[in-house]
Design a protein around this motif. Structure first.
Motif, mmCIF file in Angstrom:
data_model
loop_
_atom_site.group_PDB
_atom_site.id
_atom_site.type_symbol
_atom_site.label_atom_id
_atom_site.label_comp_id
_atom_site.label_asym_id
_atom_site.label_seq_id
_atom_site.Cartn_x
_atom_site.Cartn_y
_atom_site.Cartn_z
ATOM 1 N N THR A 80 34.255 52.791 -28.890
ATOM 2 C CA THR A 80 32.894 52.954 -28.384
ATOM 3 C C THR A 80 32.094 53.809 -29.362
ATOM 4 O O THR A 80 32.388 54.998 -29.540
ATOM 5 N N LEU A 81 31.076 53.201 -29.975
ATOM 6 C CA LEU A 81 30.276 53.890 -30.985
ATOM 7 C C LEU A 81 28.813 54.075 -30.586
ATOM 8 O O LEU A 81 28.118 54.906 -31.167
ATOM 9 N N ASN A 82 28.326 53.281 -29.626
ATOM 10 C CA ASN A 82 26.889 53.271 -29.352
ATOM 11 C C ASN A 82 26.483 54.069 -28.118
ATOM 12 O O ASN A 82 25.355 53.969 -27.663
ATOM 13 N N ARG A 83 27.399 54.869 -27.566
ATOM 14 C CA ARG A 83 27.059 55.732 -26.430
ATOM 15 C C ARG A 83 28.098 56.838 -26.340
ATOM 16 O O ARG A 83 29.202 56.721 -26.873
ATOM 17 N N PRO A 84 27.763 57.933 -25.658
ATOM 18 C CA PRO A 84 28.759 58.993 -25.472
ATOM 19 C C PRO A 84 29.826 58.572 -24.463
ATOM 20 O O PRO A 84 29.588 57.700 -23.615
ATOM 21 N N LEU A 85 30.977 59.188 -24.573
ATOM 22 C CA LEU A 85 32.070 58.919 -23.643
ATOM 23 C C LEU A 85 32.183 60.045 -22.622
ATOM 24 O O LEU A 85 32.089 61.223 -22.965
ATOM 25 N N ARG A 86 32.394 59.662 -21.370
ATOM 26 C CA ARG A 86 32.575 60.634 -20.297
ATOM 27 C C ARG A 86 34.049 60.674 -19.900
ATOM 28 O O ARG A 86 34.706 59.639 -19.813
ATOM 29 N N VAL A 87 34.551 61.866 -19.652
ATOM 30 C CA VAL A 87 35.939 62.058 -19.260
ATOM 31 C C VAL A 87 35.978 62.748 -17.906
ATOM 32 O O VAL A 87 35.250 63.716 -17.676
ATOM 33 N N ARG A 88 36.823 62.239 -17.020
ATOM 34 C CA ARG A 88 36.953 62.813 -15.682
ATOM 35 C C ARG A 88 38.402 63.239 -15.467
ATOM 36 O O ARG A 88 39.316 62.412 -15.596
ATOM 37 N N VAL B 233 38.812 57.959 -18.633
ATOM 38 C CA VAL B 233 37.795 57.876 -19.680
ATOM 39 C C VAL B 233 36.985 56.601 -19.483
ATOM 40 O O VAL B 233 37.557 55.520 -19.262
ATOM 41 N N ASP B 234 35.654 56.704 -19.568
ATOM 42 C CA ASP B 234 34.834 55.488 -19.411
ATOM 43 C C ASP B 234 34.718 54.773 -20.763
ATOM 44 O O ASP B 234 33.622 54.512 -21.272
ATOM 45 N N GLY B 235 35.859 54.426 -21.323
ATOM 46 C CA GLY B 235 35.903 53.767 -22.620
ATOM 47 C C GLY B 235 37.080 52.830 -22.723
ATOM 48 O O GLY B 235 37.709 52.469 -21.724
ATOM 49 N N THR B 236 37.399 52.456 -23.944
ATOM 50 C CA THR B 236 38.443 51.476 -24.222
ATOM 51 C C THR B 236 39.809 52.157 -24.334
ATOM 52 O O THR B 236 39.894 53.391 -24.434
ATOM 53 N N PRO B 237 40.882 51.369 -24.369
ATOM 54 C CA PRO B 237 42.201 51.966 -24.582
ATOM 55 C C PRO B 237 42.293 52.758 -25.883
ATOM 56 O O PRO B 237 42.893 53.841 -25.918
ATOM 57 N N THR B 238 41.701 52.239 -26.954
ATOM 58 C CA THR B 238 41.701 52.959 -28.226
ATOM 59 C C THR B 238 40.961 54.285 -28.099
ATOM 60 O O THR B 238 41.410 55.321 -28.611
ATOM 61 N N ASP B 239 39.808 54.273 -27.425
ATOM 62 C CA ASP B 239 39.080 55.519 -27.151
ATOM 63 C C ASP B 239 39.998 56.539 -26.470
ATOM 64 O O ASP B 239 40.013 57.727 -26.829
ATOM 65 N N CYS B 240 40.725 56.063 -25.462
ATOM 66 C CA CYS B 240 41.546 56.957 -24.648
ATOM 67 C C CYS B 240 42.613 57.659 -25.484
ATOM 68 O O CYS B 240 42.798 58.879 -25.382
ATOM 69 N N VAL B 241 43.312 56.890 -26.295
ATOM 70 C CA VAL B 241 44.395 57.475 -27.091
ATOM 71 C C VAL B 241 43.839 58.463 -28.108
ATOM 72 O O VAL B 241 44.366 59.564 -28.288
#
Length: 251
Positions: free
Chosen positions: A47-55, A64-72
């Motif tokens: 995810t490059l075009n928006r910030p990521l939120r973590v809960r 994480v409101d992102g992809t598996p790659t984001d998460c790792v």
């Protein structure tokens, strides 16, 4: 041993609960960082075009409101107290074999771990009905397969891709080390539908038709009740085609 778990089916997926049970057979130091919602088929996208939120939804447990790659990447770079010794991704609701490996978010999470220098394993479960997956089969055999992998290790540029067959635990015929197979017919299709405003839309799906694969492939192993373990890497270069092109362009 510190283990990081992730997946692509989402942080509340049944397969992630199964993976947590498997991980706790290996260590008490288990962390979970997984997508907030289903991210199947996202492959290695980031995810490059928006910030990521973590809960934070529990102790050492993050959505994480992102992809598996984001998460790792977020887990290793920001969320964990120390780098993990091992990353496990899955257990996916459905096999990840043959052509699936290039689009799978489950395998992508493991690849991200591998690129960070961490031994990584992707785990998936074959099933005919996604609502009747045999999670108890993965639970029964998962820790044993991982222990065998860890005993001897594997190359730093390789991800171990583990697939469990759609059979009961005592019907598993063993473990086979396989190569990536290839289906002999179209597996992905697009279905045309019409919404309530009479506008067409399309929905991708998989037909689930069995192929006729050769022995030694991941497909053949699963069809015959075996756990498939396939070493995968990111080098997509086709060696013989490269050599042929080199000769042509050298003229």
């Amino acid at each position: 041993m510190k283990i990081l778990l992730s997946n692509d089916d989402g942080v509340h997926a049944e397969g992630l609960k199964a993976l947590e049970d498997i991980a706790h057979e290996l260590t008490d130091d288990v962390w979970i960082v997984a997508p907030e919602v289903d991210q199947s088929g996202m492959a290695r996208s980031i995810t490059l075009n928006r910030p990521l939120r973590v809960r934070e939804i529990g102790e050492r447990h993050f959505a994480v409101d992102g992809t598996p790659t984001d998460c790792v990447h977020l887990a290793v770079d920001q969320l964990m107290d120390e780098r993990p010794d091992l990353i496990l991704s899955g257990v996916n609701n459905g096999q990840n074999i043959a052509e699936d490996v290039t689009m799978s978010g489950t395998i992508a999470a493991a690849f991200q771990g591998m690129t960070l220098g961490i031994p990584s394993v992707a785990l998936s479960l074959a099933r005919m009905d996604r609502h009747a997956a045999r999670w108890h089969t993965a639970r029964a055999h998962g820790a044993g397969v991982i222990r065998t992998l860890l005993d001897g290790g594997w190359p730093r540029d390789v991800v171990a891709n583990v697939n469990f067959p759609d059979v009961e635990p005592d019907e598993v015929k063993g473990v086979e080390v396989t190569e990536q197979g290839r289906r002999d017919q179209l597996h992905l299709y697009a279905e045309r539908r019409t919404d309530l405003r009479q506008r067409d839309y399309f929905w991708f799906g998989f037909d689930g038709k069995p192929s006729d694969p050769p022995e030694g492939t991941d497909l053949h192993a699963l069809y015959n009740g075996l756990i498939s373990v396939t070493p995968l890497h990111l080098d997509l270069t086709h060696a013989s085609a490269r050599d042929d092109l080199k000769r042509r362009f050298a003229r």
